[in-house]
Design an enzyme around this catalytic site. Structure first.
Site, PDB file in Angstrom:
ATOM      1  N   ARG A 103     146.401 -63.819  -2.267  1.00 17.10           N
ATOM      2  CA  ARG A 103     147.120 -64.909  -1.590  1.00 17.10           C
ATOM      3  C   ARG A 103     146.888 -66.176  -2.406  1.00 17.10           C
ATOM      4  O   ARG A 103     145.748 -66.617  -2.587  1.00 17.10           O
ATOM      5  CB  ARG A 103     146.623 -65.107  -0.155  1.00 17.10           C
ATOM      6  CG  ARG A 103     147.161 -66.383   0.452  1.00 17.10           C
ATOM      7  CD  ARG A 103     146.987 -66.487   1.941  1.00 17.10           C
ATOM      8  NE  ARG A 103     147.892 -65.592   2.639  1.00 17.10           N
ATOM      9  CZ  ARG A 103     148.159 -65.676   3.942  1.00 17.10           C
ATOM     10  NH1 ARG A 103     147.574 -66.606   4.681  1.00 17.10           N
ATOM     11  NH2 ARG A 103     148.996 -64.839   4.513  1.00 17.10           N
ATOM     12  N   HIS A 130     156.530 -63.766   0.946  1.00 17.06           N
ATOM     13  CA  HIS A 130     155.507 -63.120   1.777  1.00 17.06           C
ATOM     14  C   HIS A 130     156.018 -61.716   2.142  1.00 17.06           C
ATOM     15  O   HIS A 130     156.360 -61.439   3.286  1.00 17.06           O
ATOM     16  CB  HIS A 130     155.267 -63.965   3.030  1.00 17.06           C
ATOM     17  CG  HIS A 130     154.005 -63.644   3.764  1.00 17.06           C
ATOM     18  ND1 HIS A 130     153.130 -62.652   3.373  1.00 17.06           N
ATOM     19  CD2 HIS A 130     153.454 -64.192   4.883  1.00 17.06           C
ATOM     20  CE1 HIS A 130     152.109 -62.604   4.214  1.00 17.06           C
ATOM     21  NE2 HIS A 130     152.284 -63.522   5.142  1.00 17.06           N
ATOM     22  N   GLN A 133     154.647 -59.563   5.127  1.00 13.52           N
ATOM     23  CA  GLN A 133     155.061 -60.070   6.436  1.00 13.52           C
ATOM     24  C   GLN A 133     156.440 -59.527   6.819  1.00 13.52           C
ATOM     25  O   GLN A 133     156.646 -59.036   7.930  1.00 13.52           O
ATOM     26  CB  GLN A 133     155.105 -61.608   6.394  1.00 13.52           C
ATOM     27  CG  GLN A 133     155.536 -62.241   7.703  1.00 13.52           C
ATOM     28  CD  GLN A 133     154.479 -62.123   8.777  1.00 13.52           C
ATOM     29  OE1 GLN A 133     153.338 -62.478   8.563  1.00 13.52           O
ATOM     30  NE2 GLN A 133     154.842 -61.608   9.942  1.00 13.52           N
ATOM     31  N   ASP A 222     159.385 -70.353  11.622  1.00 15.59           N
ATOM     32  CA  ASP A 222     158.078 -70.511  10.963  1.00 15.59           C
ATOM     33  C   ASP A 222     157.772 -72.016  10.912  1.00 15.59           C
ATOM     34  O   ASP A 222     158.654 -72.849  11.170  1.00 15.59           O
ATOM     35  CB  ASP A 222     158.126 -69.898   9.549  1.00 15.59           C
ATOM     36  CG  ASP A 222     156.778 -69.945   8.831  1.00 15.59           C
ATOM     37  OD1 ASP A 222     155.738 -70.071   9.520  1.00 15.59           O
ATOM     38  OD2 ASP A 222     156.755 -69.874   7.583  1.00 15.59           O
ATOM     39  N   CYS A 262     156.018 -65.611  12.332  1.00 11.04           N
ATOM     40  CA  CYS A 262     154.972 -64.929  11.550  1.00 11.04           C
ATOM     41  C   CYS A 262     153.574 -65.396  11.943  1.00 11.04           C
ATOM     42  O   CYS A 262     152.604 -64.702  11.708  1.00 11.04           O
ATOM     43  CB  CYS A 262     155.214 -65.140  10.063  1.00 11.04           C
ATOM     44  SG  CYS A 262     155.301 -66.876   9.602  1.00 11.04           S
ATOM     45  N   ARG A 290     151.104 -56.003  11.567  1.00  8.67           N
ATOM     46  CA  ARG A 290     150.635 -56.251  10.203  1.00  8.67           C
ATOM     47  C   ARG A 290     149.623 -55.179   9.806  1.00  8.67           C
ATOM     48  O   ARG A 290     149.621 -54.685   8.681  1.00  8.67           O
ATOM     49  CB  ARG A 290     149.990 -57.643  10.096  1.00  8.67           C
ATOM     50  CG  ARG A 290     150.928 -58.825  10.266  1.00  8.67           C
ATOM     51  CD  ARG A 290     151.933 -58.958   9.133  1.00  8.67           C
ATOM     52  NE  ARG A 290     151.307 -59.044   7.819  1.00  8.67           N
ATOM     53  CZ  ARG A 290     150.788 -60.152   7.295  1.00  8.67           C
ATOM     54  NH1 ARG A 290     150.847 -61.281   7.945  1.00  8.67           N
ATOM     55  NH2 ARG A 290     150.254 -60.139   6.088  1.00  8.67           N
TER      56      ARG A 290
HETATM   57  N1  NVA Z   1     155.142 -70.482   5.607  1.00  4.02           N
HETATM   58  C1  NVA Z   1     153.775 -70.308   6.046  1.00  4.02           C
HETATM   59  C2  NVA Z   1     153.521 -68.884   6.360  1.00  4.02           C
HETATM   60  C3  NVA Z   1     152.142 -68.587   6.855  1.00  4.02           C
HETATM   61  C4  NVA Z   1     151.930 -67.137   7.143  1.00  4.02           C
HETATM   62  C5  NVA Z   1     152.837 -70.806   4.962  1.00  4.02           C
HETATM   63  O1  NVA Z   1     153.075 -70.514   3.796  1.00  4.02           O
HETATM   64  O2  NVA Z   1     151.875 -71.494   5.286  1.00  4.02           O
HETATM   65  N1   CP Z   2     151.332 -64.477   9.121  1.00  2.09           N
HETATM   66  C1   CP Z   2     150.277 -64.585   8.296  1.00  2.09           C
HETATM   67  O1   CP Z   2     150.328 -64.227   7.120  1.00  2.09           O
HETATM   68  O2   CP Z   2     149.178 -65.111   8.886  1.00  2.09           O
HETATM   69  P1   CP Z   2     147.842 -65.575   8.150  1.00  2.09           P
HETATM   70  O3   CP Z   2     148.181 -66.831   7.383  1.00  2.09           O
HETATM   71  O4   CP Z   2     146.884 -65.842   9.268  1.00  2.09           O
HETATM   72  O5   CP Z   2     147.384 -64.498   7.239  1.00  2.09           O
END
Ligand code: NVA
Ligand code: CP
Length: 309
Positions: A103, A130, A133, A222, A262, A290
């Site tokens: 990540r 992502h 997801q 989101d 998400c 997930r």
């Molecule tokens: N768009 C959000 C998704 C988190 C799972 C982010 O990147 O923070």
């Molecule tokens: N939806 C998701 O990826 O959540 P986290 O940021 O908690 O991993």
């Protein structure tokens, strides 16, 4: 040859369907208390340059339930945070472990890592995409509606990693995606153009959320400020006025429409508390899935039935 999951284009249509079927099988096996240790003895490394609750937990628990082990590698603690190159890190990790989930910020980092690694690499979220997801979300839709084919999925909000991944999925699979994003917050141009080119009848981008949501089967949203955009929070809050998925907006979707997010969510911003916690919301089932889908992904990439060298 090893297989990576960096974008939705890394999977064939057949692999999408195989993942969904296997996720369902493993979810049922777990419910029945039947173990499925298909990754016994395998080790997954998990590099996190951003926070996570669901992704970290679901990958870690997935590896435990598959009979293997996951090692959490915060970029603050490993040498990559002090300037060791991505290429060297990829080569070193490949000598110790069987797969890696990353990540991070730039998509190019996971691409570079995958180029130098000899083990499978999974994108656990970048600024651009992502994929885990969206795979899990499609599995949830299949579970709730029996299929994704021909459904209308409406995405309301920021043209971020989630929106981009939805676009990639819509380019590959036969469902309709309508997005509503404010000016200057549209999805990535290259991804949008490719999706429109490859699935011209399936993808539509609107300014007005009411147009996107009309007759939708799924309404998805989101956060307005993603990880790394914290300093833009106030500006974004203003730009996204009118983009909250609330009761009034939801009334325009099909009467049986379901609401997805998400997570993490900000009640009162991109989603009203009433909708988030209401009867149409499936966000917690979505979050649970997930785990089941991660297991299918890990098994596909790290299990014995790898593609021939
Ligand atoms: N768009 C959000 C998704 C988190 C799972 C982010 O990147 O923070
Ligand atoms: N939806 C998701 O990826 O959540 P986290 O940021 O908690 O991993």
């Amino acid at each position: 040859m090893k297989k990576d999951l960096l974008t939705e284009y890394d999977l064939t249509i057949e692999e999408f369907d195989r993942l969904f079927a296997r996720s369902g099988e493993m979810k049922a096996e777990l419910r029945q208390g039947r173990p499925h240790p298909s990754l016994a003895g395998k080790v997954l490394g998990m590099i996190f340059e951003k926070s996570s609750t669901r992704t970290r937990l679901s990958f870690e628990v997935a590896m435990i339930q598959l009979g293997g082990k996951a090692i959490f590698l915060s970029s603050r603690d490993i040498q990559i945070g002090r300037g060791e190159t991505v290429a060297d890190t990829a080569r070193i990790l490949s000598r110790y472990i069987d797969g890696v989930m990353i990540r991070t910020f730039g998509q190019e980092m996971v691409e570079e890592f995958a180029r130098y690694a000899t083990i499978p690499v999974v994108n656990g979220l970048t600024d651009l995409l992502h994929p885990c997801q969206i795979l899990s979300d499609l599995f949830t839709i299949i579970e709730k509606r029996g299929r994704y084919e021909d459904l209308k999925i409406a995405y309301v909000g920021d043209g971020n990693n989630i929106a981009n991944s939805w676009l990639n999925a819509a380019a590959r699979l036969p469902f309709h995606l309508s997005l509503a994003c404010p000016e200057r917050y549209e999805p990535d141009r290259t991804i949008l153009d490719r999706a429109v080119r490859e699935a011209p009848r399936s993808v539509a981008l609107y300014r007005d959320p009411r147009e996107a949501v009309r007759d939708a089967d799924i309404v998805y949203t989101d956060v307005w400020a993603s990880m790394g955009q914290e300093s833009e929070k106030d500006v974004r809050e203003k730009a996204f006025q009118g983009y909250c998925v609330d009761e009034a907006l939801l009334r325009l979707a099909k009467p049986e429409a379901l609401v997805m997010h998400c997570l993490p969510a900000h009640r009162g911003e991109e989603i009203s508390a009433g909708v988030m916690d209401g009867p149409r919301s499936i966000v917690f089932d979505q979050a649970e899935n997930r785990l089941h889908v991660q297991k299918a992904i890990l098994e596909m990439l790290m299990g014995r039935q790898r593609r021939p060298e």
